[in-house]
Design an enzyme around this catalytic site. Structure first.
Site, short mmCIF file in Angstrom:
data_model
loop_
_atom_site.label_atom_id
_atom_site.label_comp_id
_atom_site.label_asym_id
_atom_site.label_seq_id
_atom_site.Cartn_x
_atom_site.Cartn_y
_atom_site.Cartn_z
N LYS A 52 -8.32 -13.13 4.01
CA LYS A 52 -8.69 -12.70 2.66
C LYS A 52 -8.88 -13.91 1.74
CE LYS A 52 -6.36 -8.26 3.24
NZ LYS A 52 -5.15 -7.45 3.11
N GLN A 96 0.61 -7.85 0.26
CA GLN A 96 0.38 -7.41 1.63
C GLN A 96 1.52 -6.51 2.12
OE1 GLN A 96 -2.43 -7.96 3.31
NE2 GLN A 96 -1.79 -7.02 5.21
N ASP A 119 -6.20 -2.99 -4.34
CA ASP A 119 -5.90 -2.23 -3.12
C ASP A 119 -6.05 -0.72 -3.36
OD1 ASP A 119 -5.24 -3.42 -0.68
OD2 ASP A 119 -3.32 -4.14 -1.46
N1 GUN Z 1 -1.54 -3.75 5.23
C1 GUN Z 1 -2.43 -3.17 6.06
N2 GUN Z 1 -3.58 -2.88 5.41
C2 GUN Z 1 -3.40 -3.30 4.14
C3 GUN Z 1 -4.24 -3.28 2.99
O1 GUN Z 1 -5.38 -2.80 3.00
N3 GUN Z 1 -3.70 -3.81 1.86
C4 GUN Z 1 -2.44 -4.33 1.83
N4 GUN Z 1 -2.00 -4.81 0.67
N5 GUN Z 1 -1.64 -4.36 2.88
C5 GUN Z 1 -2.13 -3.85 4.03
#
Ligand code: GUN
Length: 285
Positions: A52, A96, A119
């Site tokens: 990311k 995350q 998110d």
């Molecule tokens: N863990 C797995 N997928 C995601 C996501 O799309 N966003 C976040 N913040 N954590 C994750």
């Protein structure tokens, strides 16, 4: 069958965002900023967050990376979220998941300013998603809709069956499909006679986290199959769909890797740009 090339679609989306950011920089000098927060050493999470941040930089975004030890206290993580909420150079905040067990994830997600919730996991964002007024929808679900649109898949009136009821994928994608006038069935671990349901799906979305659970006998001839699963089997990435046997029956199918995965990050960037624009508009008021 034909493959849905998520890698290619994601690249197209990223290119368009990169061009827009170059223009923003030339015109106003301001660019979108994303902060990522990783707590602990989960290797898969570390890979996702690194990727990311890398794409953020490639697109000319401001990228702020916070990596905290696994024993970080909840109050310290909350303090960091509050600080990022106040940071005007940051338009999007991504914590995350999963977080270590001693931290209440819901409490952390609720602390994020909904305007910066790229998110789409904050209860306000989830509520807006349900109302059909979401600005920032969760990334994987919106990536799935984007892929369907780009491959000309008609959604309206079709029977979309979603396997898995997670807050991250199953529930939000069901809602997005409903807003596009699909008839939606949301299946889960207690669904009875699952294959009787999946066999009626025009669009089948598997987001369960069980390698190869969708077999050919569960799929209607000509169905569009979207595989959200990312499972590691003997060191190899494997989806929730038994690809080799399902692929001949599907009219369109996503591979793993190279399907939904790259779309999630592209939509995160799209959400950060959206958040930046909305916050710039708000600042003018
Ligand atoms: N863990 C797995 N997928 C995601 C996501 O799309 N966003 C976040 N913040 N954590 C994750």
């Amino acid at each position: 069958m034909s493959l849905i090339d998520g890698k290619k679609v994601a690249q197209e989306i990223r290119s368009a965002i990169g061009e827009e950011v170059t223009e923003l920089k030339a015109n106003a000098g301001d660019v979108p900023g994303l902060a990522t927060v990783l707590v602990g050493e989960d290797p898969a999470s570390a890979v996702y967050v690194r990727s990311k941040n890398k794409i953020c930089k490639e697109l000319g975004f401001i990228s702020l990376e916070h990596t905290l030890p696994a024993n970080t206290q909840e109050k310290d993580l909350l303090a960091l979220v509050h600080e990022l909420n106040r940071n005007q150079a940051i338009n999007g905040i991504l914590v995350q998941l999963p977080l270590p067990e001693h931290i209440d994830s819901i409490k952390i997600l609720e602390a994020i300013d909904p305007a910066k919730d790229v998110d789409g996991f904050h209860p306000v964002s989830m509520g807006r998603l349900m109302m059909g007024t979401a600005v920032l929808a969760p990334c994987t679900p919106s990536g799935i809709i984007e892929m369907l649109d780009r491959y000309g898949v008609e959604i309206e009136g079709k029977h979309a069956v979603v396997l898995g009821r997670s807050n991250i994928v199953g529930k939000p994608v069901a809602m997005l499909l409903l807003h596009r006038n699909a008839t939606v069935t949301l299946c889960h671990s207690r669904t009875q006679d699952l294959s009787a349901v999946t066999k009626t799906a025009d669009i089948l979305i598997a987001a369960v986290g069980k390698p190869n659970m969708v077999t050919k006998d569960m799929v209607k001839e000509g169905a569009v199959v979207i595989d959200v699963g990312i499972n590691r089997v003997d060191g190899k990435l494997t989806g929730d769909v038994a690809f080799n046997e399902v692929e001949p029956k599907a009219s369109l199918i996503t591979p793993v890797p190279g399907g939904v995965g790259p779309m999630t990050i592209a939509m995160l960037m799209a959400n950060t740009l959206k958040a930046f624009k909305a916050q710039s508009e708000n600042a003018k008021k």
